[in-house]
Design a protein around this motif. Sequence first.
Motif, PDB file in Angstrom:
ATOM      1  N   GLU A   1       8.167  43.307   5.539  1.00 58.91           N
ATOM      2  CA  GLU A   1       7.906  43.503   4.115  1.00 58.91           C
ATOM      3  C   GLU A   1       9.103  43.225   3.217  1.00 58.91           C
ATOM      4  OE1 GLU A   1       6.230  47.434   3.853  1.00 58.91           O
ATOM      5  OE2 GLU A   1       4.415  46.836   4.974  1.00 58.91           O
ATOM      6  N   GLN A   2      10.319  43.179   3.813  1.00 57.96           N
ATOM      7  CA  GLN A   2      11.504  42.985   2.986  1.00 57.96           C
ATOM      8  C   GLN A   2      12.418  41.884   3.493  1.00 57.96           C
ATOM      9  OE1 GLN A   2      13.479  46.799   2.581  1.00 57.96           O
ATOM     10  NE2 GLN A   2      11.537  47.854   2.320  1.00 57.96           N
ATOM     11  N   GLY A   3      12.060  41.229   4.587  1.00 56.61           N
ATOM     12  CA  GLY A   3      12.903  40.181   5.150  1.00 56.61           C
ATOM     13  C   GLY A   3      13.079  39.013   4.193  1.00 56.61           C
ATOM     14  N   THR A   4      14.062  38.169   4.482  1.00 54.39           N
ATOM     15  CA  THR A   4      14.400  37.078   3.568  1.00 54.39           C
ATOM     16  C   THR A   4      13.419  35.910   3.632  1.00 54.39           C
ATOM     17  OG1 THR A   4      15.873  36.084   5.203  1.00 54.39           O
ATOM     18  CG2 THR A   4      16.859  37.635   3.635  1.00 54.39           C
ATOM     19  N   MET A   5      12.661  35.784   4.730  1.00 52.76           N
ATOM     20  CA  MET A   5      11.733  34.659   4.885  1.00 52.76           C
ATOM     21  C   MET A   5      10.313  35.168   5.096  1.00 52.76           C
ATOM     22  SD  MET A   5      13.636  31.955   4.632  1.00 52.76           S
ATOM     23  CE  MET A   5      12.872  30.525   5.352  1.00 52.76           C
ATOM     24  N   THR A   6       9.347  34.375   4.639  1.00 52.55           N
ATOM     25  CA  THR A   6       7.937  34.676   4.886  1.00 52.55           C
ATOM     26  C   THR A   6       7.299  33.482   5.575  1.00 52.55           C
ATOM     27  OG1 THR A   6       7.224  33.830   2.733  1.00 52.55           O
ATOM     28  CG2 THR A   6       7.784  36.185   2.862  1.00 52.55           C
ATOM     29  N   ILE A   7       6.300  33.743   6.393  1.00 48.19           N
ATOM     30  CA  ILE A   7       5.570  32.669   7.075  1.00 48.19           C
ATOM     31  C   ILE A   7       4.377  32.302   6.207  1.00 48.19           C
ATOM     32  CG2 ILE A   7       4.259  32.031   9.132  1.00 48.19           C
ATOM     33  CD1 ILE A   7       6.099  33.915  10.698  1.00 48.19           C
ATOM     34  N   GLU A   8       4.329  31.045   5.802  1.00 44.63           N
ATOM     35  CA  GLU A   8       3.247  30.553   4.950  1.00 44.63           C
ATOM     36  C   GLU A   8       2.055  30.082   5.777  1.00 44.63           C
ATOM     37  OE1 GLU A   8       3.451  30.741   1.585  1.00 44.63           O
ATOM     38  OE2 GLU A   8       5.390  31.715   1.897  1.00 44.63           O
ATOM     39  N   SER A   9       2.337  29.406   6.898  1.00 46.83           N
ATOM     40  CA  SER A   9       1.262  28.909   7.763  1.00 46.83           C
ATOM     41  C   SER A   9       1.828  28.648   9.151  1.00 46.83           C
ATOM     42  CB  SER A   9       0.637  27.632   7.187  1.00 46.83           C
ATOM     43  OG  SER A   9       1.584  26.580   7.180  1.00 46.83           O
ATOM     44  N   PHE A  10       0.913  28.521  10.114  1.00 47.94           N
ATOM     45  CA  PHE A  10       1.317  28.271  11.496  1.00 47.94           C
ATOM     46  C   PHE A  10       0.206  27.531  12.223  1.00 47.94           C
ATOM     47  CE2 PHE A  10      -1.182  32.083  11.676  1.00 47.94           C
ATOM     48  CZ  PHE A  10      -1.885  31.996  12.865  1.00 47.94           C
ATOM     49  N   GLU A  11       0.599  26.857  13.277  1.00 46.66           N
ATOM     50  CA  GLU A  11      -0.352  26.227  14.194  1.00 46.66           C
ATOM     51  C   GLU A  11       0.201  26.395  15.601  1.00 46.66           C
ATOM     52  OE1 GLU A  11      -1.902  21.772  15.301  1.00 46.66           O
ATOM     53  OE2 GLU A  11      -1.542  22.235  13.184  1.00 46.66           O
ATOM     54  N   LEU A  12      -0.556  27.061  16.455  1.00 49.57           N
ATOM     55  CA  LEU A  12      -0.154  27.287  17.844  1.00 49.57           C
ATOM     56  C   LEU A  12      -0.812  26.232  18.724  1.00 49.57           C
ATOM     57  CD1 LEU A  12      -0.612  31.178  18.067  1.00 49.57           C
ATOM     58  CD2 LEU A  12       1.328  29.871  17.170  1.00 49.57           C
ATOM     59  N   SER A  13      -0.074  25.765  19.731  1.00 49.90           N
ATOM     60  CA  SER A  13      -0.636  24.769  20.654  1.00 49.90           C
ATOM     61  C   SER A  13      -0.053  24.964  22.051  1.00 49.90           C
ATOM     62  CB  SER A  13      -0.342  23.348  20.160  1.00 49.90           C
ATOM     63  OG  SER A  13       1.058  23.110  20.128  1.00 49.90           O
ATOM     64  N   ASP A  14      -0.679  24.294  23.007  1.00 50.75           N
ATOM     65  CA  ASP A  14      -0.218  24.298  24.404  1.00 50.75           C
ATOM     66  C   ASP A  14      -0.029  25.713  24.949  1.00 50.75           C
ATOM     67  OD1 ASP A  14      -0.208  21.517  24.259  1.00 50.75           O
ATOM     68  OD2 ASP A  14       1.911  21.438  23.708  1.00 50.75           O
ATOM     69  N   MET A  15      -0.977  26.603  24.633  1.00 52.93           N
ATOM     70  CA  MET A  15      -0.856  27.993  25.071  1.00 52.93           C
ATOM     71  C   MET A  15      -1.144  28.117  26.565  1.00 52.93           C
ATOM     72  SD  MET A  15      -2.405  30.127  21.855  1.00 52.93           S
ATOM     73  CE  MET A  15      -1.428  31.607  22.144  1.00 52.93           C
ATOM     74  N   GLU A  16      -0.254  28.831  27.239  1.00 50.93           N
ATOM     75  CA  GLU A  16      -0.415  29.125  28.654  1.00 50.93           C
ATOM     76  C   GLU A  16      -0.130  30.600  28.882  1.00 50.93           C
ATOM     77  OE1 GLU A  16       1.236  26.517  31.600  1.00 50.93           O
ATOM     78  OE2 GLU A  16       1.652  24.998  30.074  1.00 50.93           O
ATOM     79  N   ALA A  17      -0.717  31.153  29.924  1.00 50.93           N
ATOM     80  CA  ALA A  17      -0.492  32.554  30.267  1.00 50.93           C
ATOM     81  C   ALA A  17      -0.254  32.678  31.758  1.00 50.93           C
ATOM     82  CB  ALA A  17      -1.698  33.405  29.869  1.00 50.93           C
ATOM     83  N   THR A  18       0.593  33.630  32.107  1.00 47.57           N
ATOM     84  CA  THR A  18       0.779  34.001  33.498  1.00 47.57           C
ATOM     85  C   THR A  18       0.756  35.525  33.575  1.00 47.57           C
ATOM     86  OG1 THR A  18       2.112  33.665  35.491  1.00 47.57           O
ATOM     87  CG2 THR A  18       3.317  34.012  33.439  1.00 47.57           C
TER      88      THR A  18
END
Length: 128
Positions: free
Chosen positions: A56-73
């Motif tokens: 809520e007070q950090g210097t940067m905000t995330i405007e948008s994102f795109e996740l790809s190549d997701m893997e899980a173990t």
Amino acid sequence: MQDNSRELFALEKKFWQSMVDTDTDTAIELLCEPAFMVSSHGSMKFDHAGYRKMAEQGTMTIESFELSDMEATFPGDSTAVLSYKVHQILSPRGKSDRVEQHMADTSTWVRDGGAWRCVMHTEAPVSG
């Protein structure tokens, strides 16, 4: 484990969307307390109050994102490690400037009771 992978991918996306929406309560529900993060800014350990302050007070905000190549173990029934690429657009808080980043991320999730919670997140820059 395939069903758990889909569930965890959805939770990871939900966490990212909570950052875009500045929905700190949703993010906190998905975090262990304490949790860790490692980035180009170093390593940090934070509790829920610490996360709220960053979000809520950090210097940067995330405007948008795109996740790809997701893997899980799954090293165990109650532990999962996700790995993926993210293309993110950030802005300095309160400004219209934009910074585009391509990152390689990992998140470690643990089952806490019946719910999955993120205990560790890492990110490193990669070439676009």
